[in-house]
Design a protein around this motif. Structure first.
Motif, PDB file in Angstrom:
ATOM      1  N   GLY A  59      -2.384   9.168  -5.265  1.00 41.27           N
ATOM      2  CA  GLY A  59      -1.775   8.563  -4.018  1.00 41.27           C
ATOM      3  C   GLY A  59      -2.738   8.337  -2.794  1.00 41.27           C
ATOM      4  N   SER A  60      -3.663   9.340  -2.552  1.00 47.97           N
ATOM      5  CA  SER A  60      -4.802   9.141  -1.500  1.00 47.97           C
ATOM      6  C   SER A  60      -5.765   8.013  -1.902  1.00 47.97           C
TER       7      SER A  60
ATOM      8  N   ALA B 286      -5.057   5.557  -3.913  1.00 43.84           N
ATOM      9  CA  ALA B 286      -4.450   4.188  -3.778  1.00 43.84           C
ATOM     10  C   ALA B 286      -4.252   3.698  -2.481  1.00 43.84           C
TER      11      ALA B 286
ATOM     12  N   VAL C 111       0.899  -1.268  -0.081  1.00 43.98           N
ATOM     13  CA  VAL C 111       0.211  -0.010  -0.051  1.00 43.98           C
ATOM     14  C   VAL C 111       0.942   1.489  -0.096  1.00 43.98           C
ATOM     15  N   ALA C 112       1.830   1.105   0.853  1.00 40.43           N
ATOM     16  CA  ALA C 112       2.715   2.403   0.970  1.00 40.43           C
ATOM     17  C   ALA C 112       3.348   2.505  -0.640  1.00 40.43           C
TER      18      ALA C 112
ATOM     19  N   MET D 277       2.812   1.923  -3.360  1.00 38.14           N
ATOM     20  CA  MET D 277       1.585   1.704  -4.560  1.00 38.14           C
ATOM     21  C   MET D 277       1.595   3.302  -4.613  1.00 38.14           C
ATOM     22  N   SER D 278       1.099   3.715  -3.366  1.00 37.83           N
ATOM     23  CA  SER D 278       0.492   5.058  -3.087  1.00 37.83           C
ATOM     24  C   SER D 278       1.710   6.083  -3.664  1.00 37.83           C
ATOM     25  N   ILE D 279       2.749   5.975  -2.979  1.00 40.34           N
ATOM     26  CA  ILE D 279       4.213   6.994  -3.224  1.00 40.34           C
ATOM     27  C   ILE D 279       4.180   6.854  -4.876  1.00 40.34           C
TER      28      ILE D 279
ATOM     29  N   GLY E 115       1.421   8.262  -6.859  1.00 39.23           N
ATOM     30  CA  GLY E 115       1.423   9.761  -6.707  1.00 39.23           C
ATOM     31  C   GLY E 115       2.578  10.544  -7.611  1.00 39.23           C
TER      32      GLY E 115
END
Length: 68
Positions: free
Chosen positions: A65-66, A68, A29-30, A32-34, A37
Motif C-alpha cells: 500500500g505504501s 502504491a 491513488v487512495a 489503489m493503495s487501500i 494493501g
C-alpha cells in the motif's frame, strides 16, 4: 496495542478527509493503495512464484500500500 493501532487508523482517516478526493488522481491513488494493501493481506499466495526475498517484502499489505 489496540489503542496504538486505533490511533494510527484514525490519523489515516483524518489525512484522507483533508485530501481533495474530488480530483480523479487523488481518488485513484487512495483507492489503489487501500485495494492493493487489502488484496495482499487477503490473498498472500499471489506472490508464491517470486523469490523468497521478494515474497517477504511484498507479502506485507502495508508495504504494498505504501509503494502504491
Amino acid at each position: 496495542m489496540i489503542v496504538m493501532f486505533g490511533m494510527v487508523g484514525v490519523q489515516g482517516i483524518q489525512i484522507l478527509q483533508k485530501a481533495d478526493l474530488n480530483k480523479n488522481s487523488n481518488l485513484l491513488v487512495a483507492s489503489m493503495s487501500i485495494g492493493l494493501g487489502l488484496g495482499v493481506t487477503v490473498y498472500p499466495q499471489i506472490f508464491q512464484h517470486l523469490a523468497t526475498e521478494t515474497q517477504i517484502i511484498l507479502g506485507n499489505g502495508v508495504v504494498v500500500g505504501s509503494l502504491a
